[in-house]
Design a protein around this motif. Structure first.
Motif, PDB file in Angstrom:
ATOM      1  N   TRP A 198      76.585  36.120  21.992  1.00  0.00           N
ATOM      2  CA  TRP A 198      75.959  36.827  20.874  1.00  0.00           C
ATOM      3  C   TRP A 198      75.021  37.853  21.482  1.00  0.00           C
TER       4      TRP A 198
ATOM      5  N   ARG B 132      86.648  37.099  11.626  1.00  0.00           N
ATOM      6  CA  ARG B 132      87.108  35.835  12.203  1.00  0.00           C
ATOM      7  C   ARG B 132      88.623  35.819  12.376  1.00  0.00           C
TER       8      ARG B 132
ATOM      9  N   ASN C 177      93.501  36.467  19.866  1.00  0.00           N
ATOM     10  CA  ASN C 177      93.601  35.364  20.829  1.00  0.00           C
ATOM     11  C   ASN C 177      95.055  34.958  21.027  1.00  0.00           C
TER      12      ASN C 177
ATOM     13  N   HIS D 233      84.796  35.554  25.334  1.00  0.00           N
ATOM     14  CA  HIS D 233      83.731  35.582  24.329  1.00  0.00           C
ATOM     15  C   HIS D 233      82.492  36.131  25.039  1.00  0.00           C
TER      16      HIS D 233
ATOM     17  N   SER E  74      87.030  39.070  22.967  1.00  0.00           N
ATOM     18  CA  SER E  74      87.270  38.355  21.723  1.00  0.00           C
ATOM     19  C   SER E  74      85.937  37.838  21.183  1.00  0.00           C
ATOM     20  N   SER E  75      85.942  36.662  20.584  1.00  0.00           N
ATOM     21  CA  SER E  75      84.717  36.065  20.062  1.00  0.00           C
ATOM     22  C   SER E  75      84.956  34.594  19.762  1.00  0.00           C
ATOM     23  N   GLN E  76      83.913  33.787  19.934  1.00  0.00           N
ATOM     24  CA  GLN E  76      84.043  32.386  19.560  1.00  0.00           C
ATOM     25  C   GLN E  76      84.203  32.231  18.047  1.00  0.00           C
TER      26      GLN E  76
ATOM     27  N   LYS F 183      89.997  37.993  15.200  1.00  0.00           N
ATOM     28  CA  LYS F 183      89.807  37.448  16.539  1.00  0.00           C
ATOM     29  C   LYS F 183      90.746  36.267  16.803  1.00  0.00           C
TER      30      LYS F 183
ATOM     31  N   HIS G   6      86.583  28.399  27.269  1.00  0.00           N
ATOM     32  CA  HIS G   6      86.196  28.209  25.872  1.00  0.00           C
ATOM     33  C   HIS G   6      87.327  27.496  25.135  1.00  0.00           C
TER      34      HIS G   6
ATOM     35  N   ASN H 178      84.102  32.033  28.151  1.00  0.00           N
ATOM     36  CA  ASN H 178      82.886  32.657  27.671  1.00  0.00           C
ATOM     37  C   ASN H 178      82.344  33.564  28.771  1.00  0.00           C
ATOM     38  N   TRP H 179      81.313  34.325  28.449  1.00  0.00           N
ATOM     39  CA  TRP H 179      80.824  35.353  29.384  1.00  0.00           C
ATOM     40  C   TRP H 179      80.283  34.756  30.688  1.00  0.00           C
TER      41      TRP H 179
END
Length: 227
Positions: free
Chosen positions: A181, A150, A157, A178, A133-135, A153, A225, A219-220
């Motif tokens: 970057w 945005r 989620n 996430h 996914s992504s923050q 994602k 998160h 997060n990674w």
């Protein structure tokens, strides 16, 4: 030996995940769109990798994947395939079709692929579904623009949160990550971390994921998160 299925493995994080899992002696089924990259093709010298073409938004292609996987146990699925979306994602410039395409790949496809391999995961001792996914999909963050990416994602989620609840009785763990970057075609040259570093963190989470962590967003680096 566990088997991991990775979508979008031709480049970027997907390619590095493929490398990492092979180094750890996993069997890897790596998917690519249209044609595998040169880097992915080179990995075929490793007897533990299999390459299969997959268009994640195409039902026929997904059904071909299901046919290919018949009788194969899948321990880990990593829904990695994704796009940043159109260049212009401003409130004035975003188009309906570009938005729908971004949703099809980033939000809908991960559930379709997950559904396609559920039967293959039921025989695994510790089956896990991980979606990248992504923050940028975290509601608590105050940012502007990038409407398609945005929102896609945010949507995935919630999709994976629901899937985690529904698969609890089957003891299939589901989480979102996430990746940071990352310096990829998507993240650009000015990003914070390399694809190798991101992939290493994701692999660590995949190895350690249990039902106690199902439904969470990490997060990674393995830290939870906020949504």
């Amino acid at each position: 030996m566990e088997t991991v299925l990775i979508t979008g493995a031709s480049r970027g994080i997907g390619l590095e995940l493929t490398n990492k899992f092979l180094e750890l002696n996993y069997k890897v089924i790596a998917t690519y769109r249209n044609k595998p990259s040169t880097e992915l093709e080179k990995l075929q010298s490793n007897e533990n990798i299999s390459l299969i073409e997959l268009e994640v938004t195409d039902e026929i292609s997904i059904n071909k994947l299901k046919d290919y996987l018949q009788g194969i146990k899948i321990d880990i699925l990593i829904n990695n395939a994704g796009i940043i979306g159109p260049e212009d994602q401003s409130v004035e410039g975003i188009t309906r079709q570009d938005w729908l395409t971004t949703f099809a790949i980033n939000s809908i496809a991960p559930l379709m692929i997950s559904r396609a391999v559920l039967n293959n995961m039921e025989s695994a001792i510790n089956p896990r579904i991980i979606t990248i996914s992504s923050q940028m999909g975290a509601i608590n963050r105050d940012n502007v623009g990038m409407y398609a990416y945005r929102s896609s994602k945010v949507a995935v989620n919630k999709v994976m949160k629901v899937l985690a609840l529904e698969l609890k009785e089957k003891s299939i763990a589901v989480c979102l990550i996430h990746p940071g970057w990352v310096k990829t075609d998507m993240g650009g040259e000015n990003a914070d971390i390399s694809a190798t570093k991101s992939a290493s963190g994701i692999v660590n989470i995949a190895q350690e994921l249990t039902m106690e962590s199902s439904g969470k967003f990490f997060n990674w680096e393995g830290n939870e998160h906020v949504w």
